[in-house]
Design a protein around this motif. Structure first.
Motif, PDB file in Angstrom:
ATOM      1  N   HIS A  64     -18.660  21.342  26.190  1.00 39.12           N
ATOM      2  CA  HIS A  64     -19.130  22.696  26.492  1.00 39.12           C
ATOM      3  C   HIS A  64     -18.251  23.799  25.919  1.00 39.12           C
ATOM      4  CE1 HIS A  64     -22.150  21.023  29.119  1.00 39.12           C
ATOM      5  NE2 HIS A  64     -21.223  20.259  29.658  1.00 39.12           N
ATOM      6  N   PHE A  65     -17.049  23.458  25.506  1.00 38.56           N
ATOM      7  CA  PHE A  65     -16.113  24.497  25.056  1.00 38.56           C
ATOM      8  C   PHE A  65     -15.362  24.040  23.817  1.00 38.56           C
ATOM      9  CE2 PHE A  65     -16.356  25.186  29.680  1.00 38.56           C
ATOM     10  CZ  PHE A  65     -16.621  26.547  29.732  1.00 38.56           C
ATOM     11  N   ASP A  66     -14.870  25.037  23.094  1.00 36.82           N
ATOM     12  CA  ASP A  66     -13.888  24.774  22.049  1.00 36.82           C
ATOM     13  C   ASP A  66     -12.532  24.652  22.755  1.00 36.82           C
ATOM     14  OD1 ASP A  66     -11.908  24.994  20.146  1.00 36.82           O
ATOM     15  OD2 ASP A  66     -12.893  26.582  19.011  1.00 36.82           O
ATOM     16  N   PRO A  67     -11.904  23.464  22.709  1.00 38.54           N
ATOM     17  CA  PRO A  67     -10.677  23.279  23.497  1.00 38.54           C
ATOM     18  C   PRO A  67      -9.501  24.116  23.003  1.00 38.54           C
ATOM     19  CG  PRO A  67     -11.103  21.362  22.126  1.00 38.54           C
ATOM     20  CD  PRO A  67     -12.296  22.249  21.978  1.00 38.54           C
ATOM     21  N   ALA A  68      -9.650  24.759  21.840  1.00 42.38           N
ATOM     22  CA  ALA A  68      -8.562  25.620  21.356  1.00 42.38           C
ATOM     23  C   ALA A  68      -8.648  27.010  21.983  1.00 42.38           C
ATOM     24  CB  ALA A  68      -8.617  25.743  19.840  1.00 42.38           C
ATOM     25  N   GLN A  69      -9.753  27.320  22.631  1.00 43.57           N
ATOM     26  CA  GLN A  69      -9.931  28.692  23.134  1.00 43.57           C
ATOM     27  C   GLN A  69      -9.586  28.807  24.615  1.00 43.57           C
ATOM     28  OE1 GLN A  69     -13.919  29.955  22.222  1.00 43.57           O
ATOM     29  NE2 GLN A  69     -13.458  30.233  20.052  1.00 43.57           N
ATOM     30  N   VAL A  70      -8.835  29.827  24.946  1.00 43.09           N
ATOM     31  CA  VAL A  70      -8.452  30.084  26.335  1.00 43.09           C
ATOM     32  C   VAL A  70      -8.832  31.531  26.679  1.00 43.09           C
ATOM     33  CG1 VAL A  70      -6.494  30.278  27.939  1.00 43.09           C
ATOM     34  CG2 VAL A  70      -6.586  28.391  26.306  1.00 43.09           C
ATOM     35  N   VAL A 100     -12.115  27.032  33.945  1.00 44.60           N
ATOM     36  CA  VAL A 100     -11.140  26.588  34.948  1.00 44.60           C
ATOM     37  C   VAL A 100      -9.835  27.325  34.655  1.00 44.60           C
ATOM     38  CG1 VAL A 100      -9.841  24.631  35.862  1.00 44.60           C
ATOM     39  CG2 VAL A 100     -12.260  24.345  35.258  1.00 44.60           C
ATOM     40  N   ARG A 101      -9.436  28.181  35.602  1.00 43.79           N
ATOM     41  CA  ARG A 101      -8.260  29.028  35.328  1.00 43.79           C
ATOM     42  C   ARG A 101      -6.991  28.442  35.922  1.00 43.79           C
ATOM     43  NH1 ARG A 101      -9.590  34.092  37.237  1.00 43.79           N
ATOM     44  NH2 ARG A 101     -10.797  34.285  35.347  1.00 43.79           N
ATOM     45  N   LEU A 102      -6.023  28.235  35.034  1.00 44.15           N
ATOM     46  CA  LEU A 102      -4.668  27.879  35.450  1.00 44.15           C
ATOM     47  C   LEU A 102      -4.077  29.193  35.949  1.00 44.15           C
ATOM     48  CD1 LEU A 102      -2.253  25.989  35.512  1.00 44.15           C
ATOM     49  CD2 LEU A 102      -1.982  26.344  33.051  1.00 44.15           C
ATOM     50  N   SER A 103      -4.018  29.343  37.275  1.00 43.58           N
ATOM     51  CA  SER A 103      -3.907  30.675  37.858  1.00 43.58           C
ATOM     52  C   SER A 103      -2.491  30.910  38.392  1.00 43.58           C
ATOM     53  CB  SER A 103      -5.005  30.753  38.929  1.00 43.58           C
ATOM     54  OG  SER A 103      -5.256  32.026  39.335  1.00 43.58           O
ATOM     55  N   ALA A 104      -2.315  31.261  39.655  1.00 39.01           N
ATOM     56  CA  ALA A 104      -0.951  31.524  40.163  1.00 39.01           C
ATOM     57  C   ALA A 104      -0.087  30.278  40.017  1.00 39.01           C
ATOM     58  CB  ALA A 104      -1.016  31.954  41.622  1.00 39.01           C
ATOM     59  N   GLY A 105       1.206  30.507  39.909  1.00 41.67           N
ATOM     60  CA  GLY A 105       2.149  29.392  39.881  1.00 41.67           C
ATOM     61  C   GLY A 105       2.648  29.043  38.492  1.00 41.67           C
ATOM     62  N   SER A 129      -8.456  29.031  30.930  1.00 42.38           N
ATOM     63  CA  SER A 129      -8.346  30.446  31.275  1.00 42.38           C
ATOM     64  C   SER A 129      -6.978  30.645  31.923  1.00 42.38           C
ATOM     65  CB  SER A 129      -9.480  30.802  32.251  1.00 42.38           C
ATOM     66  OG  SER A 129      -9.312  32.096  32.770  1.00 42.38           O
ATOM     67  N   ILE A 130      -6.399  31.819  31.711  1.00 42.23           N
ATOM     68  CA  ILE A 130      -5.117  32.153  32.358  1.00 42.23           C
ATOM     69  C   ILE A 130      -5.109  33.620  32.779  1.00 42.23           C
ATOM     70  CG2 ILE A 130      -3.648  30.470  31.146  1.00 42.23           C
ATOM     71  CD1 ILE A 130      -2.698  32.944  29.391  1.00 42.23           C
ATOM     72  N   GLY A 132      -1.379  25.889  19.438  1.00 42.20           N
ATOM     73  CA  GLY A 132      -2.561  26.155  18.597  1.00 42.20           C
ATOM     74  C   GLY A 132      -3.728  26.693  19.395  1.00 42.20           C
ATOM     75  N   LEU A 133      -3.439  27.402  20.464  1.00 38.75           N
ATOM     76  CA  LEU A 133      -4.507  27.990  21.292  1.00 38.75           C
ATOM     77  C   LEU A 133      -4.797  29.409  20.817  1.00 38.75           C
ATOM     78  CD1 LEU A 133      -3.257  26.834  24.828  1.00 38.75           C
ATOM     79  CD2 LEU A 133      -5.058  25.786  23.418  1.00 38.75           C
ATOM     80  N   VAL A 134      -6.036  29.826  20.996  1.00 40.06           N
ATOM     81  CA  VAL A 134      -6.408  31.205  20.652  1.00 40.06           C
ATOM     82  C   VAL A 134      -7.205  31.800  21.806  1.00 40.06           C
ATOM     83  CG1 VAL A 134      -6.439  30.885  18.140  1.00 40.06           C
ATOM     84  CG2 VAL A 134      -8.515  30.418  19.470  1.00 40.06           C
ATOM     85  N   PRO A 135      -7.138  33.129  21.960  1.00 36.42           N
ATOM     86  CA  PRO A 135      -7.924  33.755  23.033  1.00 36.42           C
ATOM     87  C   PRO A 135      -9.417  33.589  22.792  1.00 36.42           C
ATOM     88  CG  PRO A 135      -6.273  35.253  22.148  1.00 36.42           C
ATOM     89  CD  PRO A 135      -6.347  34.102  21.203  1.00 36.42           C
TER      90      PRO A 135
END
Ligand code: SAM
Ligand code: DTB
Ligand code: SF4
Length: 354
Positions: free
Chosen positions: A44-50, A272-277, A296-297, A322-325
């Motif tokens: 469902h997603f491009d794993p390079a995109q956050v 799925v956001r890697l959120s607080a912490g 997501s962050i 190698g991540l991109v927004p």
């Protein structure tokens, strides 16, 4: 369902997950779980995109609720001073800065049990102003009535964040001033008003794996999967009941990664956001979370009252991995913001790799 084979049923989002199925996923060998989550992620997603969101506390502290994790509850002595609602101009200045720094979504948080009706026009003005800057808008203001949700949607609110926070059977140990059902009611008002939902929880509060599975099961069996699912790792703040626990209950980092991976499998189309912490996580742990399907962050040096990694560290991490927004999606009104944001995050790779 076999816990170790990829079944065709996983190709379509399901809303009928049973607790034992979720627990079977948690129990997979770690690398098998990551493989399965990574496979679902790539469907469902491009794993390079956050996706990149920035948070601002527009009304800090003084909250009447008793959430055992929260530094903003009036009743705990955490050093957070209660402040009034910020002015719209001050909020817009922060939103401009967030956009210039590369965020695509701006989330405004208020330490309220629920907004008063007289607060809504002020918040609506902020939302309209942020939206006009070309940012996606998100707010988290506590419980909402149906009318309040409709008014916020009309002002241009894209997302409403309202977490269920933990499993229904652990909720009563963490919060006593409202019921789990109150949260579900607000989420239903938000959906009925036509907004996207951002709903997740906190792990590391002393819950069992069964209860972590219960949190994810509750999220995945909502009438619609939340569009964004923030997974917060408890930030232990002195003065709160959970920050002052005598026994150290720090969650095994691999168990945290497992939680992200199971969230990805259960809610394949959600962010799925890697959120607080994150501030206290190593780069390697965060990389495992991205491999497990986090996409997501929160970006920017502060969450609401506690710290977040500084932007240089995040730019460096994006470049090293190698991540991109993630580009912003086209709005319902057809306006595409892609290319208008993210400049400073994507400008970093060479410097960070040097
Ligand atoms: N007052 C509103 C409410 O509770 O819905 C909105 C703001 S509240 C601070 C938003 C979320 O922040 C909470 O639902 C919780 O998941 C998260 N949060 C608060 N304190 C936290 C902590 N110490 N560690 C991790 N997450 C936390
Ligand atoms: C969410 O799930 N996490 C964010 C956002 N939604 C509002 C808040 C995290 C707060 C962490 C503690 C603090 O900074 O006060
Ligand atoms: Fe108040 Fe929200 Fe903090 Fe609970 S999490 S004490 S409702 S600000």
């Amino acid at each position: 369902m076999s816990a170790v084979s990829l079944t065709s049923r996983e190709h379509q989002p399901r809303h009928d997950w049973r607790r034992e199925e979720v627990l079977a996923l948690f129990a997979l060998p770690f690398t098998e779980l990551l493989y399965r989550a990574g496979t679902v992620h790539r469907r469902h997603f491009d794993p390079a995109q956050v996706q990149v969101s920035t948070l601002l506390s527009v009304k800090t502290g003084g909250c009447p609720e008793d959430c055992a994790y929260c530094p903003q509850a009036q009743r705990y002595h955490t050093g957070v001073e209660a402040q009034k609602l910020m002015s719209t101009e001050a909020v817009l200045e922060k939103a401009r800065q967030a956009k210039a720094a590369g965020a695509s979504r701006f989330c405004m948080g208020a330490a309220w049990r629920s907004p008063k009706d007289r607060d809504i026009p002020k918040v609506a003005e902020m939302i309209a102003g942020v939206k006009a800057l070309g940012l996606e808008t998100c707010a988290t203001l506590g419980m909402l009535s149906g009318e309040q949700a409709t008014a916020l949607k009309a002002a241009g609110l894209d997302y409403y964040n309202h977490n269920i926070d933990t499993a229904p059977d652990f909720y009563g140990e963490i919060i006593h001033t409202r019921e789990f059902q109150d949260r579900l009611d607000t989420l239903s008002h938000v959906r009925d008003a036509g907004m996207k939902t951002c709903c997740g929880g906190i792990v590391g509060m002393g819950e069992s794996r069964e209860q972590r599975a219960g949190l994810l099961q509750a999220l995945a069996t909502l009438p619609a999967h939340p569009d964004s699912v923030p997974i917060n790792r408890l930030v232990e703040v002195a003065g709160t009941p959970l920050g002052d626990r005598h026994t150290s209950a720090e969650l095994d980092p691999f168990e945290f990664v497992r939680t992200i991976a199971v969230a990805r499998i259960l809610m394949p189309k959600s962010m799925v956001r890697l959120s607080a912490g994150r501030e206290s996580m190593s780069d390697e742990l965060q990389a495992l979370c991205f491999a497990a399907g986090a996409n997501s962050i929160f970006y920017g040096e502060k969450l609401l009252t506690t710290g977040n990694p500084d932007t240089e560290r995040d730019m460096g991490l994006f470049a090293r991995l190698g991540l991109v927004p993630m580009p912003v999606e086209v709005d319902a009104d057809g306006h595409d913001h892609a290319g208008t944001v993210h400049a400073s995050i994507s400008a970093a790779p060479e410097a960070a790799l040097a």
